[in-house]
Design a protein around this motif. Structure first.
Motif, PDB file in Angstrom:
ATOM      1  N   ASN A  41      -6.736   1.571   1.767  1.00  0.00           N
ATOM      2  CA  ASN A  41      -5.887   1.733   0.591  1.00  0.00           C
ATOM      3  C   ASN A  41      -6.483   1.022  -0.618  1.00  0.00           C
ATOM      4  O   ASN A  41      -6.461   1.541  -1.743  1.00  0.00           O
ATOM      5  CB  ASN A  41      -4.479   1.194   0.872  1.00  0.00           C
ATOM      6  CG  ASN A  41      -3.575   2.211   1.541  1.00  0.00           C
ATOM      7  OD1 ASN A  41      -3.013   3.091   0.906  1.00  0.00           O
ATOM      8  ND2 ASN A  41      -3.460   2.109   2.868  1.00  0.00           N
ATOM      9  N   TYR A  54      -0.192   4.275   1.520  1.00  0.00           N
ATOM     10  CA  TYR A  54      -0.438   5.114   2.694  1.00  0.00           C
ATOM     11  C   TYR A  54      -0.641   4.241   3.917  1.00  0.00           C
ATOM     12  O   TYR A  54      -1.506   3.361   3.929  1.00  0.00           O
ATOM     13  CB  TYR A  54      -1.652   6.013   2.475  1.00  0.00           C
ATOM     14  CG  TYR A  54      -1.441   7.018   1.371  1.00  0.00           C
ATOM     15  CD1 TYR A  54      -0.674   8.164   1.575  1.00  0.00           C
ATOM     16  CD2 TYR A  54      -1.984   6.805   0.108  1.00  0.00           C
ATOM     17  CE1 TYR A  54      -0.461   9.076   0.556  1.00  0.00           C
ATOM     18  CE2 TYR A  54      -1.775   7.717  -0.923  1.00  0.00           C
ATOM     19  CZ  TYR A  54      -1.015   8.853  -0.691  1.00  0.00           C
ATOM     20  OH  TYR A  54      -0.799   9.740  -1.712  1.00  0.00           O
ATOM     21  N   VAL A  89       0.849  -1.198   0.000  1.00  0.00           N
ATOM     22  CA  VAL A  89       0.000   0.000   0.000  1.00  0.00           C
ATOM     23  C   VAL A  89       0.883   1.246   0.000  1.00  0.00           C
ATOM     24  O   VAL A  89       2.063   1.190   0.352  1.00  0.00           O
ATOM     25  CB  VAL A  89      -0.947   0.013   1.210  1.00  0.00           C
ATOM     26  CG1 VAL A  89      -1.846  -1.220   1.217  1.00  0.00           C
ATOM     27  CG2 VAL A  89      -0.168   0.090   2.530  1.00  0.00           C
ATOM     28  N   THR A 130      -5.016   3.120  -3.671  1.00  0.00           N
ATOM     29  CA  THR A 130      -3.625   3.489  -3.358  1.00  0.00           C
ATOM     30  C   THR A 130      -2.840   2.235  -2.969  1.00  0.00           C
ATOM     31  O   THR A 130      -2.357   2.096  -1.845  1.00  0.00           O
ATOM     32  CB  THR A 130      -3.581   4.540  -2.227  1.00  0.00           C
ATOM     33  OG1 THR A 130      -4.362   4.073  -1.109  1.00  0.00           O
ATOM     34  CG2 THR A 130      -4.144   5.858  -2.706  1.00  0.00           C
ATOM     35  N   ILE A 131      -2.746   1.319  -3.927  1.00  0.00           N
ATOM     36  CA  ILE A 131      -2.099   0.027  -3.705  1.00  0.00           C
ATOM     37  C   ILE A 131      -1.053  -0.207  -4.790  1.00  0.00           C
ATOM     38  O   ILE A 131      -1.150   0.334  -5.894  1.00  0.00           O
ATOM     39  CB  ILE A 131      -3.123  -1.125  -3.728  1.00  0.00           C
ATOM     40  CG1 ILE A 131      -3.931  -1.091  -5.034  1.00  0.00           C
ATOM     41  CG2 ILE A 131      -4.017  -1.081  -2.506  1.00  0.00           C
ATOM     42  CD1 ILE A 131      -4.837  -2.276  -5.226  1.00  0.00           C
ATOM     43  N   CYS A 143      -6.067  -0.662   7.527  1.00  0.00           N
ATOM     44  CA  CYS A 143      -5.160   0.102   6.668  1.00  0.00           C
ATOM     45  C   CYS A 143      -5.200  -0.443   5.242  1.00  0.00           C
ATOM     46  O   CYS A 143      -5.302   0.322   4.276  1.00  0.00           O
ATOM     47  CB  CYS A 143      -3.739   0.047   7.220  1.00  0.00           C
ATOM     48  SG  CYS A 143      -2.501   0.801   6.168  1.00  0.00           S
TER      49      CYS A 143
END
Length: 299
Positions: free
Chosen positions: A93, A79, A77, A98-99, A89
């Protein structure tokens, strides 16, 4: 009615592994999902050799709990949000995209190859630890491709509330809020507070993500309701509200619990033994009923 009782998380802690093997040999469990990201020693290999004689054995892909096989979860990830739980988490993501899909694909393939190499067999089915596959279309596509390539079942955790569930929950105002839930923004604050506060939101989130990212499973699924109450009578009442010709798969997390050993996760606790006892009781309850235990190899 045909019933698959699947035990998740074989390979997490050795006492849980032994408990799962015991449940298989006793006939309480008909299928097992195996995590391969921890060390696979001679004991685990021997237990799987015993288990596969009576149950199907599939792979439980882990993308949320370190250690992994090739990477760390943080490398999958972009973030690292301020979560108490790594799975939250990963979920956020995955939802936001966001991966690192290349690392994720490599990690999944590494786990699959390790399963085949260490256990000298192909998995009978595939599913995701912490439902890691349903939160992003690209991740789910990797799972679908493996399912198609190996001609194995892909478990999707979409849970239809039947009449018993609705009656059980009808006094709770949250039960009627699924449409409202779908309009909520899945943020760090929401996941940390709401998902830890109210269990039904787990099911809402799973169902919403399946509707958004996945093809629904051909086999009916039970997991969330039973997972919180862990009573054989509740599970039985859920089952008998399905149709006689339905095939049902149950996600369970049974095992033994030995206080004296060091555990990989706090999830390895006395509730695992409670769940194993519940599955024993379920077997007694359904013994005289028209419910047939099968596994993923029988489909």
């Amino acid at each position: 009615m045909k019933l698959i009782v699947n035990a998740d998380d074989f390979g997490i802690d050795i006492d849980r592994d032994i408990g799962i093997a015991y449940g298989v040999l006793k006939g309480y469990i008909s299928s097992v999902s195996v995590v391969v990201t921890n060390k696979i020693g001679i004991i685990r290999k021997l237990l799987i050799k015993l288990i596969r004689k009576k149950a199907s054995v599939g792979i439980h892909i882990n993308l949320t709990d370190n250690p992994l096989t090739k990477y760390r979860m943080e490398e999958l990830v972009f973030y690292n949000y301020d979560y108490k739980k790594r799975k939250f988490c990963f979920w956020e993501n995955a939802i936001k995209g966001t991966i690192n899909i290349r690392n994720i694909r490599d990690e999944i393939n590494e786990q699959l190859n390790k399963f085949i190499k260490k256990y000298k067999m192909f998995p009978s089915h595939i599913d995701g630890h912490n439902h890691c596959n349903i939160f992003n279309k690209d991740i789910e596509k990797i799972f679908e491709n493996i399912s198609n390539d190996y001609n194995i079942h892909l478990r999707i955790p979409y849970e239809d509330l039947n009449n018993f569930d609705k009656k059980y929950l009808e006094g709770n105002s949250f039960f009627k809020d699924y449409s409202k839930f779908k309009k909520m923004e899945i943020t760090t604050d929401f996941i940390n507070k709401e998902l830890n506060y109210f269990f039904l939101y787990d099911m809402y989130l799973n169902n919403y993500m399946v509707e958004k990212n996945c093809n629904k499973d051909s086999i009916k699924y039970i997991g969330t309701m039973y997972g919180y109450f862990r009573k054989a009578t509740i599970l039985y009442n859920q089952l008998i509200n399905f149709k006689d010709d339905d095939t049902i798969q149950i996600m369970t997390h049974p095992g033994f619990f030995f206080k004296t050993i060091k555990h990989k996760t706090v999830f390895s606790n006395k509730e695992r033994a409670d769940e194993l006892r519940s599955l024993k009781e379920l077997k007694k309850i359904v013994k005289q009923k028209n419910i047939q235990y099968i596994n993923y190899k029988n489909i």
